[in-house]
Design an enzyme around this catalytic site. Structure first.
Site, PDB file in Angstrom:
ATOM      1  N   ARG A  41       0.815  -1.221   0.000  1.00 28.23           N
ATOM      2  CA  ARG A  41       0.000   0.000   0.000  1.00 28.23           C
ATOM      3  C   ARG A  41       0.853   1.277   0.000  1.00 28.23           C
ATOM      4  O   ARG A  41       0.414   2.315  -0.492  1.00 28.23           O
ATOM      5  CB  ARG A  41      -0.908   0.023   1.239  1.00 28.23           C
ATOM      6  CG  ARG A  41      -1.968  -1.074   1.262  1.00 28.23           C
ATOM      7  CD  ARG A  41      -3.198  -0.624   0.522  1.00 28.23           C
ATOM      8  NE  ARG A  41      -4.203  -1.640   0.436  1.00 28.23           N
ATOM      9  CZ  ARG A  41      -5.267  -1.736   1.247  1.00 28.23           C
ATOM     10  NH1 ARG A  41      -5.422  -0.868   2.226  1.00 28.23           N
ATOM     11  NH2 ARG A  41      -6.159  -2.681   1.074  1.00 28.23           N
ATOM     12  N   ASP A 151     -15.949  10.694   4.496  1.00 34.47           N
ATOM     13  CA  ASP A 151     -14.924   9.641   4.524  1.00 34.47           C
ATOM     14  C   ASP A 151     -13.609  10.275   4.933  1.00 34.47           C
ATOM     15  O   ASP A 151     -13.379  11.465   4.674  1.00 34.47           O
ATOM     16  CB  ASP A 151     -14.782   8.987   3.141  1.00 34.47           C
ATOM     17  CG  ASP A 151     -14.145   7.612   3.219  1.00 34.47           C
ATOM     18  OD1 ASP A 151     -14.878   6.600   3.140  1.00 34.47           O
ATOM     19  OD2 ASP A 151     -12.903   7.539   3.380  1.00 34.47           O
TER      20      ASP A 151
HETATM   21  C1  LIG Z   1     -14.927  -0.726   2.604  1.00 25.37           C
HETATM   22  S1  LIG Z   1     -15.349   0.967   2.496  1.00 25.37           S
HETATM   23  C2  LIG Z   1     -17.098   0.923   2.800  1.00 25.37           C
HETATM   24  C3  LIG Z   1     -17.860   1.856   1.893  1.00 25.37           C
HETATM   25  C4  LIG Z   1     -19.378   1.809   2.056  1.00 25.37           C
HETATM   26  N1  LIG Z   1     -19.785   2.232   3.364  1.00 25.37           N
HETATM   27  C5  LIG Z   1     -19.900   0.437   1.734  1.00 25.37           C
HETATM   28  O1  LIG Z   1     -20.297  -0.304   2.630  1.00 25.37           O
HETATM   29  O2  LIG Z   1     -19.896   0.067   0.547  1.00 25.37           O
HETATM   30  C6  LIG Z   1     -14.699   1.580   4.056  1.00 25.37           C
HETATM   31  C7  LIG Z   1     -14.491   3.086   4.050  1.00 25.37           C
HETATM   32  O3  LIG Z   1     -14.295   3.512   5.397  1.00 25.37           O
HETATM   33  C8  LIG Z   1     -13.393   4.590   5.367  1.00 25.37           C
HETATM   34  N2  LIG Z   1     -12.798   4.793   6.699  1.00 25.37           N
HETATM   35  C9  LIG Z   1     -11.898   4.004   7.348  1.00 25.37           C
HETATM   36  N3  LIG Z   1     -11.565   4.558   8.522  1.00 25.37           N
HETATM   37  C10 LIG Z   1     -12.261   5.712   8.631  1.00 25.37           C
HETATM   38  C11 LIG Z   1     -12.335   6.732   9.617  1.00 25.37           C
HETATM   39  N4  LIG Z   1     -11.596   6.693  10.754  1.00 25.37           N
HETATM   40  N5  LIG Z   1     -13.157   7.776   9.396  1.00 25.37           N
HETATM   41  C12 LIG Z   1     -13.891   7.852   8.259  1.00 25.37           C
HETATM   42  N6  LIG Z   1     -13.857   6.920   7.279  1.00 25.37           N
HETATM   43  C13 LIG Z   1     -13.055   5.859   7.467  1.00 25.37           C
HETATM   44  C14 LIG Z   1     -12.377   4.203   4.309  1.00 25.37           C
HETATM   45  O4  LIG Z   1     -11.655   5.300   3.802  1.00 25.37           O
HETATM   46  C15 LIG Z   1     -13.265   3.518   3.267  1.00 25.37           C
HETATM   47  O5  LIG Z   1     -13.619   4.401   2.231  1.00 25.37           O
END
Ligand SMILES: C[S@@+](CC[C@H](N)C(=O)[O-])C[C@H]1O[C@@H](n2cnc3c(N)ncnc32)[C@H](O)[C@@H]1O
Length: 302
Positions: A41, A151
């Site tokens: 990454r 996000d």
């Molecule tokens: C796997 S995606 C899920 C997207 C959507 N909610 C779905 O279920 O399809 C997880 C997202 O969580 C975000 N994320 C991870 N840690 C976070 C944080 N501390 N605050 C906000 N977003 C976060 C990541 O950047 C990523 O875009």
């Protein structure tokens, strides 16, 4: 920037330091067996900075006064997998049981309707919510209805705001939804779908770390926080559920991802009401004390 011609090396000290920093910055936990994930990454960041080892990268992050490289670091470490109408049962429940009374209230009492897609990645979840709303209420723009989509990954937010998707990656959308809510365009010989103004204007996309302060004011009638807390540890999840309990409206809803469940403490505030759908009890007192620019934007309809 110079481009080193061999792969950077990751010492165990750098790995531990980077893991700790990621946890502090985002709440994301990387297990001790995932050093190869860290390398794959972050390789691009090190190449970009012309660094040959991760110890120097860790130092650069620690000395990063603007916070820009820490944001790049977190963005590189997030997993953004998502799709339109993912876990479709939530959208069916939204359309069938949840939105109709909220829409009726918005129409008859001018009441506000607020939905939050927390961890929205590249926007597919928020646009699926907007499409579900518009299917029920085509003139939603006339009412005080807004979707906040946030996000931690600012690149994901940029893509979400752009609202342009490769046509091949829009599984989950019906042909009818595509023709009503997207415009087809060709870009470098490939078909893309560009979200139309109606769904776009219902949503405010903003960068926000769920692990940090929340500047917006609640309450939210529905919160989607799906497939986000799987990357967190129990302590961070517990804290997050409690914060959601405070910012969701009495009688409001919280959707989690298919493998995510509220803990016992959170279940004091929510009742399970369908697979991974939780409803806050209607008698609960809302905490609507958050205020700041994002709240203003939401109020002003940004
Ligand atoms: C796997 S995606 C899920 C997207 C959507 N909610 C779905 O279920 O399809 C997880 C997202 O969580 C975000 N994320 C991870 N840690 C976070 C944080 N501390 N605050 C906000 N977003 C976060 C990541 O950047 C990523 O875009």
């Amino acid at each position: 920037m110079t481009q080193p011609d061999c792969d950077p090396t990751l010492s165990s000290v750098a790995f531990e330091g980077l893991r700790d920093m990621l946890y502090r910055e985002s709440g994301i936990v990387i297990s001790s067996s995932k050093s190869s994930l860290m390398v794959s990454r972050l390789n691009r960041r090190l190449r970009h900075l012309g660094l040959t080892d991760f110890d120097r990268y860790l130092l650069a992050l620690e000395q990063d006064e603007t916070g820009q490289e820490r944001r790049e670091f977190v963005a590189a470490m997030t997993t953004n997998v998502t799709s339109f109408f993912r876990e479709g049962h939530h959208f069916k429940q939204l359309a069938r049981d949840i939105l109709p009374p909220l829409i009726a209230r918005a129409k008859s009492q001018d009441a506000r309707l607020r939905i939050w897609s927390a961890g929205c990645s590249t926007g597919e979840e928020a646009y699926s919510i907007a499409i579900t709303l518009l299917d029920l209420l085509p003139d939603a723009a006339r009412y005080d209805i807004k979707i906040l989509a946030t996000d931690i990954d600012t690149y994901a937010i940029d893509k979400a705001r752009a609202g342009r998707y490769r046509a091949g990656l829009t599984k989950g959308l019906s042909a009818d939804q595509i023709s009503r809510y997207f415009q087809e365009e060709h870009h470098q010989g490939e078909p893309w779908l560009n979200i139309r103004a109606e769904p776009r204007h219902l949503i405010a996309f903003e960068p926000l770390n769920l692990h940090g302060p929340w500047p917006m004011r609640g309450p939210f009638d529905v919160i989607f926080c799906r497939n986000v807390v799987i990357y967190f540890d129990e302590a961070t999840r517990t804290e997050l559920w409690q914060r959601f309990a405070k910012i969701v409206a009495p009688g409001g809803w919280l959707f989690t991802g298919h493998s995510e469940r509220l803990d016992t403490q959170a279940l004091a505030h929510f009742n399970l009401n369908g697979t991974t759908s939780y409803r806050r009890s209607a008698e609960a007192q809302g905490d609507t004390t958050y205020s700041a620019p994002m709240a203003l934007k939401m109020q002003q309809g940004a």
